[in-house]
Write a protein that holds these residues in place. Sequence first.
Motif, PDB file in Angstrom:
ATOM      1  N   TYR A   1      41.796   0.898 -46.527  1.00  0.00           N
ATOM      2  CA  TYR A   1      41.488   2.321 -46.667  1.00  0.00           C
ATOM      3  C   TYR A   1      41.968   3.122 -45.462  1.00  0.00           C
TER       4      TYR A   1
ATOM      5  N   LYS B   1      37.684   5.669 -42.153  1.00  0.00           N
ATOM      6  CA  LYS B   1      36.407   5.928 -42.815  1.00  0.00           C
ATOM      7  C   LYS B   1      36.391   7.325 -43.451  1.00  0.00           C
TER       8      LYS B   1
ATOM      9  N   ALA C   1      38.771   8.515 -45.230  1.00  0.00           N
ATOM     10  CA  ALA C   1      39.274   8.329 -46.589  1.00  0.00           C
ATOM     11  C   ALA C   1      38.174   7.846 -47.524  1.00  0.00           C
ATOM     12  N   LEU C   2      37.306   6.956 -47.028  1.00  0.00           N
ATOM     13  CA  LEU C   2      36.170   6.508 -47.845  1.00  0.00           C
ATOM     14  C   LEU C   2      35.209   7.658 -48.107  1.00  0.00           C
TER      15      LEU C   2
ATOM     16  N   LYS D   1      36.455   9.918 -50.661  1.00  0.00           N
ATOM     17  CA  LYS D   1      36.696   9.226 -51.942  1.00  0.00           C
ATOM     18  C   LYS D   1      38.174   9.301 -52.348  1.00  0.00           C
TER      19      LYS D   1
ATOM     20  N   VAL E   1      40.376   6.733 -51.617  1.00  0.00           N
ATOM     21  CA  VAL E   1      40.905   5.398 -51.881  1.00  0.00           C
ATOM     22  C   VAL E   1      39.888   4.561 -52.649  1.00  0.00           C
ATOM     23  N   ARG E   2      40.411   3.660 -53.494  1.00  0.00           N
ATOM     24  CA  ARG E   2      39.569   2.709 -54.211  1.00  0.00           C
ATOM     25  C   ARG E   2      39.736   1.326 -53.584  1.00  0.00           C
TER      26      ARG E   2
ATOM     27  N   GLN F   1      36.854  -3.121 -50.901  1.00  0.00           N
ATOM     28  CA  GLN F   1      37.747  -2.635 -49.862  1.00  0.00           C
ATOM     29  C   GLN F   1      38.080  -3.801 -48.929  1.00  0.00           C
TER      30      GLN F   1
ATOM     31  N   ALA G   1      46.442  -1.898 -53.737  1.00  0.00           N
ATOM     32  CA  ALA G   1      45.584  -1.011 -52.964  1.00  0.00           C
ATOM     33  C   ALA G   1      46.512   0.082 -52.466  1.00  0.00           C
TER      34      ALA G   1
ATOM     35  N   ARG H   1      47.111   2.142 -50.143  1.00  0.00           N
ATOM     36  CA  ARG H   1      47.727   2.196 -48.819  1.00  0.00           C
ATOM     37  C   ARG H   1      48.158   0.832 -48.302  1.00  0.00           C
TER      38      ARG H   1
END
Length: 569
Positions: free
Chosen positions: A472, A475, A477-478, A481, A483-484, A512, A556, A558
Amino acid sequence: MNATRLPDVRFDQFLRHAELGALLHAYAEARPELVTVRSIGRSHEGRDIWVVVLTNAATGADTDKPGFWLDGNIHAAELTASTACLYYLHELLGKYGTDAQVTQLLDTRAVYIAPRLNPDGAELALLPRPRHIRASTRLYPFEEEPVDGLTTEDVDGDGRILTMRVPDPHGSWKQCAADPRLMVAREPGEFGGDYYRLYPEGFIRNHDGLTVTVNKDREGLDLNRNFPSGWRPEHQQAGAGPYPASEPEVRAMVDFILAHPNIGAAISYHTHSGVILRPMGTCSDDDMIPDDLRCYKRFSELGTRSTGYPAASIWHEFKYHPKETISGTQDWVYEHLGALFWTVELWAPNREAGIEGYKWIDWYREHPVEDDLKLLKWSDEQCGGQAHVDWKPFVHPQLGAVEIGGWDRMNFWRNPPPHLREREAARFPGWMTQIALSLPKLELLRSEVRALGPDTWRIRMAVANSGYLPAYVTKRALERKIVRGVMFEIELPSGSAEVSLLGGKERMEGPQLEGHGNKSSLLALQPSRDVTADRAVAEWILRAPRGTRLALSASAARAGMVRTEITLD
């Protein structure tokens, strides 16, 4: 052209738009297996905005690999930013196949280079009789020409925009006692000397013989203030444009990056100050996510070690005004998308002249005369006396007898002199490669097939993140929301009634994936409990005849994508 010979390029020269496009396409012709050139849009005046895509096509598509973005010349006259981008392009292509790091980079990652985001403004700066603006060439916020006042331009046709000085007993400036070529500020309470009034070089419309107002550039739209995150209207942030991403140059970059979610880190090159700038621009370090702040500091320190440039926080150390905040590319790429981002301000004439401990923007507000004398000495000894131009008489059409001279801000301040441009650009390839090679990288550990019965099978696919950074990246990006977790997919034969899933889904989201970057010291009070947090496994149970072939994939955004095929046997 020989397919292995790169084009000849001189990094002491700035290229016009047509020359830049021809050079980029020449690189693609020389190394087509590594280079493609794309126009991602057109500028306000209709010029192509070029992006060079660098990756080894034989090892996969660029969008299936972690991506690193760099751009330059979003500000019109900051032409050395283009040089830094072109230098890295040349360096990567010249070293691929012989340098292990560069080869690994282009085999496993994609590099996206936009050497000139503001082609119109750069063309204006490169005209024989130039104008040096910061912005797009779009007239903003108003299109009308000024009815009066001084418009900055090259009045004597020498290709430079300098300063005009006029003797005036009420002037704010005087000749320096240590060197009369240098103009220094008049002291508080000082009277009885020879004083001057200084004007930017330019013509004056409707001059009344007494008052002069210096006009703002009619081209007042700062592309770096037009990005979506943190955008504010004109009365709050000058030059931001009528609405976020209103400008074709910004929209082209925004659309490209949004279409390439594999981009996990980025650098934007500017001039000048000689500093690596990190987010945030709109809040203090105390308000940043601690894990992200530690990551930024770690990579910024690596940048300082590699380049010799100090690193600084935009919020804490690089404000144009203590009460104002700066938003732009860095806020959009990090705060909005959660990708790592730095602004690099190339070139520091202060440092070149031996001035120590200067504080970037603060230095321009106030500094001792001794610093100016050091710079004058540097101009004489290292620049042939051209960084500070000797004063020459000129008959100005409105002001009459003036002298034109002083600091050549465009060619020695905004940009290094020609003989130092390549040296500045050469500081950065190692750091950029280190960042790009630290991006997350998805790799296949194994795929397994186990028979549970004559036509029933268990299939497992295990992957790992081999990169330093987590999949990811940040943090932020988390939190946003963006990235999955790793996405697993099994492709079943279409239209086959003999194949059916009994357990698992055709498409499943896994966890992740962390990277191999150390989270704590070996002397930490508690050992890490997630020692294999860089790995993930997917499992399917299905009914299918022996000999069936199936495609498996994991991705993923990235960290890239991996694919494999299995046969039920």
